[in-house]
Scaffold this motif. Structure first.
Motif, PDB file in Angstrom:
ATOM      1  N   HIS A   1       0.834  -1.209   0.000  1.00  0.00           N
ATOM      2  CA  HIS A   1       0.000   0.000   0.000  1.00  0.00           C
ATOM      3  C   HIS A   1       0.866   1.256   0.000  1.00  0.00           C
ATOM      4  N   GLN A   2       1.964   1.211   0.746  1.00  0.00           N
ATOM      5  CA  GLN A   2       2.853   2.374   0.801  1.00  0.00           C
ATOM      6  C   GLN A   2       3.452   2.662  -0.570  1.00  0.00           C
ATOM      7  N   ARG A   3       3.923   1.634  -1.239  1.00  0.00           N
ATOM      8  CA  ARG A   3       4.494   1.826  -2.585  1.00  0.00           C
ATOM      9  C   ARG A   3       3.458   2.381  -3.544  1.00  0.00           C
ATOM     10  N   LYS A   4       2.250   1.807  -3.506  1.00  0.00           N
ATOM     11  CA  LYS A   4       1.179   2.267  -4.391  1.00  0.00           C
ATOM     12  C   LYS A   4       0.834   3.721  -4.086  1.00  0.00           C
ATOM     13  N   GLY A   5       0.740   4.050  -2.827  1.00  0.00           N
ATOM     14  CA  GLY A   5       0.388   5.414  -2.437  1.00  0.00           C
ATOM     15  C   GLY A   5       1.423   6.427  -2.844  1.00  0.00           C
ATOM     16  N   LYS A   6       2.687   6.075  -2.678  1.00  0.00           N
ATOM     17  CA  LYS A   6       3.759   7.016  -3.037  1.00  0.00           C
ATOM     18  C   LYS A   6       3.878   7.176  -4.549  1.00  0.00           C
ATOM     19  N   SER A   7       3.733   6.084  -5.284  1.00  0.00           N
ATOM     20  CA  SER A   7       3.922   6.172  -6.737  1.00  0.00           C
ATOM     21  C   SER A   7       2.749   6.867  -7.421  1.00  0.00           C
ATOM     22  N   ALA A   8       1.563   6.718  -6.859  1.00  0.00           N
ATOM     23  CA  ALA A   8       0.385   7.301  -7.498  1.00  0.00           C
ATOM     24  C   ALA A   8      -0.119   8.549  -6.777  1.00  0.00           C
ATOM     25  N   GLY A   9       0.531   8.908  -5.672  1.00  0.00           N
ATOM     26  CA  GLY A   9       0.043  10.035  -4.890  1.00  0.00           C
ATOM     27  C   GLY A   9      -1.333   9.761  -4.311  1.00  0.00           C
ATOM     28  N   ASN A  10      -1.576   8.506  -3.974  1.00  0.00           N
ATOM     29  CA  ASN A  10      -2.888   8.066  -3.529  1.00  0.00           C
ATOM     30  C   ASN A  10      -2.963   8.084  -2.000  1.00  0.00           C
TER      31      ASN A  10
END
Length: 70
Positions: A24-33
C-alpha cells in the motif's frame, strides 16, 4: 507444540500485514494516492497488533505516524 504452532502462525500473520503495508505504501507514493497511504498505516498498525514485541516496533510506529496514522 500447540503453543509453538500458534506463535509461528502469529508471526506469519504479522508478516502478511507488514507486507500488505509495504504494498500500500508503494502504491500510495507512486500514485500520490492518499487512501493507499492510510491503508498502509492501518496494515502496519495491524502488524504491531499481531506482533506487539516486533523488533522493529519503534521504526514501524514512526512510519505509521509519518503516513498519517495514529
Amino acid at each position: 507444540a500447540i503453543a509453538l504452532e500458534g506463535a509461528t502462525s502469529g508471526k506469519k500473520i504479522a508478516a502478511a500485514y507488514f507486507n500488505q503495508g509495504l504494498a500500500h505504501q508503494r502504491k500510495g507514493k507512486s500514485a500520490g494516492n492518499e487512501a493507499s497511504l492510510k491503508a498502509a498505516a492501518g496494515a502496519f498498525a495491524k502488524y504491531l497488533q499481531a506482533d506487539p514485541n516486533a523488533p522493529d516496533k519503534a521504526q514501524v510506529e514512526a512510519l505509521i505516524a509519518a503516513l498519517g496514522g495514529r
